[in-house]
Design a protein around this motif. Sequence first.
Motif, mmCIF file in Angstrom:
data_model
loop_
_atom_site.group_PDB
_atom_site.id
_atom_site.type_symbol
_atom_site.label_atom_id
_atom_site.label_comp_id
_atom_site.label_asym_id
_atom_site.label_seq_id
_atom_site.Cartn_x
_atom_site.Cartn_y
_atom_site.Cartn_z
ATOM 1 N N GLN A 119 -21.081 -15.428 -30.725
ATOM 2 C CA GLN A 119 -21.472 -16.242 -31.878
ATOM 3 C C GLN A 119 -20.299 -17.118 -32.323
ATOM 4 O OE1 GLN A 119 -22.968 -13.433 -34.781
ATOM 5 N NE2 GLN A 119 -24.466 -12.603 -33.339
ATOM 6 N N GLU A 120 -20.345 -18.390 -31.968
ATOM 7 C CA GLU A 120 -19.236 -19.312 -32.212
ATOM 8 C C GLU A 120 -18.897 -19.454 -33.696
ATOM 9 O OE1 GLU A 120 -17.563 -21.642 -30.015
ATOM 10 O OE2 GLU A 120 -18.547 -21.087 -28.136
ATOM 11 N N ASP A 121 -19.891 -19.345 -34.565
ATOM 12 C CA ASP A 121 -19.663 -19.525 -36.001
ATOM 13 C C ASP A 121 -19.334 -18.222 -36.723
ATOM 14 O OD1 ASP A 121 -20.099 -22.255 -35.829
ATOM 15 O OD2 ASP A 121 -22.259 -22.057 -36.129
ATOM 16 N N SER A 122 -19.247 -17.128 -35.989
ATOM 17 C CA SER A 122 -18.907 -15.851 -36.605
ATOM 18 C C SER A 122 -17.455 -15.852 -37.080
ATOM 19 C CB SER A 122 -19.094 -14.721 -35.584
ATOM 20 O OG SER A 122 -18.338 -13.582 -35.919
ATOM 21 N N ALA A 174 -26.575 -12.115 -26.016
ATOM 22 C CA ALA A 174 -26.338 -12.102 -27.465
ATOM 23 C C ALA A 174 -27.497 -11.534 -28.265
ATOM 24 C CB ALA A 174 -26.026 -13.517 -27.949
ATOM 25 N N ASP A 175 -28.713 -11.535 -27.702
ATOM 26 C CA ASP A 175 -29.865 -11.033 -28.461
ATOM 27 C C ASP A 175 -29.904 -9.518 -28.547
ATOM 28 O OD1 ASP A 175 -30.596 -10.345 -25.880
ATOM 29 O OD2 ASP A 175 -32.312 -11.717 -25.776
ATOM 30 N N PHE A 219 -15.272 -14.383 -34.288
ATOM 31 C CA PHE A 219 -15.352 -14.920 -32.931
ATOM 32 C C PHE A 219 -13.960 -14.983 -32.309
ATOM 33 C CE2 PHE A 219 -15.610 -18.538 -29.910
ATOM 34 C CZ PHE A 219 -16.552 -18.003 -29.045
ATOM 35 N N ALA A 227 -21.513 -8.982 -30.160
ATOM 36 C CA ALA A 227 -22.058 -10.338 -30.152
ATOM 37 C C ALA A 227 -21.289 -11.242 -31.109
ATOM 38 C CB ALA A 227 -23.540 -10.311 -30.524
ATOM 39 N N MET A 228 -20.914 -10.711 -32.271
ATOM 40 C CA MET A 228 -20.136 -11.518 -33.226
ATOM 41 C C MET A 228 -18.804 -11.949 -32.635
ATOM 42 S SD MET A 228 -20.640 -9.790 -36.994
ATOM 43 C CE MET A 228 -19.626 -11.060 -37.762
ATOM 44 N N LYS A 251 -23.402 -15.195 -24.249
ATOM 45 C CA LYS A 251 -24.522 -15.794 -24.981
ATOM 46 C C LYS A 251 -25.856 -15.346 -24.398
ATOM 47 C CE LYS A 251 -22.209 -19.844 -26.970
ATOM 48 N NZ LYS A 251 -20.840 -19.404 -26.751
#
Length: 355
Positions: free
Chosen positions: A99-102, A44-45, A105, A94-95, A41
Motif C-alpha cells: 500500500q503506497e499511501d500507507s 494485497a487483498d 510503506f 500489506a501496509m 500488490k
Amino acid sequence: MTLREPDRQKLDKLVERLVGDVGAAVSGALVVLGDDLGLFKALADGVPRDVARLAKETGLKERYLREWLSAMAAADYITYDDGTDRFHLTPEQAMVFAQEDSPAFFAGAFQVTQSMWMDEPKIAEAFRSGRGVGWHEHSVCLFRGTERFFRPGYNTHLVSSWIPALNGVEAKLKVGARVADVGCGHGASTILMAQAYPASRFFGFDYHAPSIEKARAAAEEAGVGDRVTFEQATAAEFPPQGYDMVAMFDCLHDMGDPVGAGRHVKETLAPGGTWLIVEPFAHDNLKDNLNPVGRVYYGASTMICTPASLSQEVGLGLGAQAGEMRLRKVALDAGFSHFRRARETPFNMVFEARA
C-alpha cells in the motif's frame, strides 16, 4: 603483542546476529524484486493463493514464484499456510509492502538500499581519493526509492502536524502564500502542500534535472499543475520571490554549503517569513544514536549523504545524523536569530527558523 582469546559465547551471539543480518540483506533484494514484479500488490487483498493461481494471475513462472514466496515466508514478510500450501499477506504485511499511501510503506527504503550496493565501488574510490559522489552520480533506483521512502511520512505528518506547529504559517497558507520547496526531488512534499492549500502558490527547486521532470509529471497527474511550478536550481541560486515559507525536507545535510544555502533562504524570504527545516532524527551525541534508527541513517549517510556534501563547494559534510546542535549553528551562522524544534517523530526533527 598477545591477542586475547575470544569469548566463545560472545562470538556465537555475534555470528547468530550476522546470520540474521545477512538474511535481511538477501531479503532486501527479494523485496525489490517482488515490488518490481508487482507481486506484493497481487497479494494485497489478503486472499490465500497457491503458486499456480498466483502464476496465472501475474503471468510469471511457477518455479520462480515458489522460491520467492518461500524466501519471503522465511523472512516473515509473507504468511504461509502449511495445511493448504497457500500464501497471503496479512493486513500489516500489506501496509508495509503493497500500500503506497500507507504510513508504514517500506518498499522505497529497500530501493535506497539497492542503490548503496550498486554504487559501492564509487564510494570506495571516494574513500581513497577524498572526493565526493554527487547525488546525480548514483543509480536511478536511489531517486525513486528516496521519494517512496519519505512520502509516507510526509503524507502522515506534514499537513496535519508539522505545518500547524509553525507560528502563523498555516493561516498564511490558507489565505494565499508563496512557498519554495528547495531540494524537492520528485515533488512529493510540494504536491502534498499544494493539494492541502489551494489558495497558495508553490515553487519546487532541485538541481537534478531528471527529478524535476518527474515532479512536473506528478503535479499534472495530481491535478495541481496550475499552482505548482518546478524548476532546476541549486539551493544557493533559486530565484528570490518573497516567499512566506522556504522548506527543505531531508536535504540540508546533503548540501556542501548549508550555511550559504541558509543565507540565500534568508534573502528570499518575505518579511516575517519562515524557514522550515525537516531533518533525520538524531541526538547530538554519537552514543545516543547507536540504535536501529541511527544504524540506518549512519549507513545512508556513509554511502549517500556525506559523499554528496563532499562533492560540492565547501563540503561541510554535516551527515544525516547532524543533530539539533549542529543544525542550530548552521541557521544562526546563516543569519537567523530564531531557531526552535517544532515537532519530532521517531524518524524526523522539524525546525522553525526566522530572521
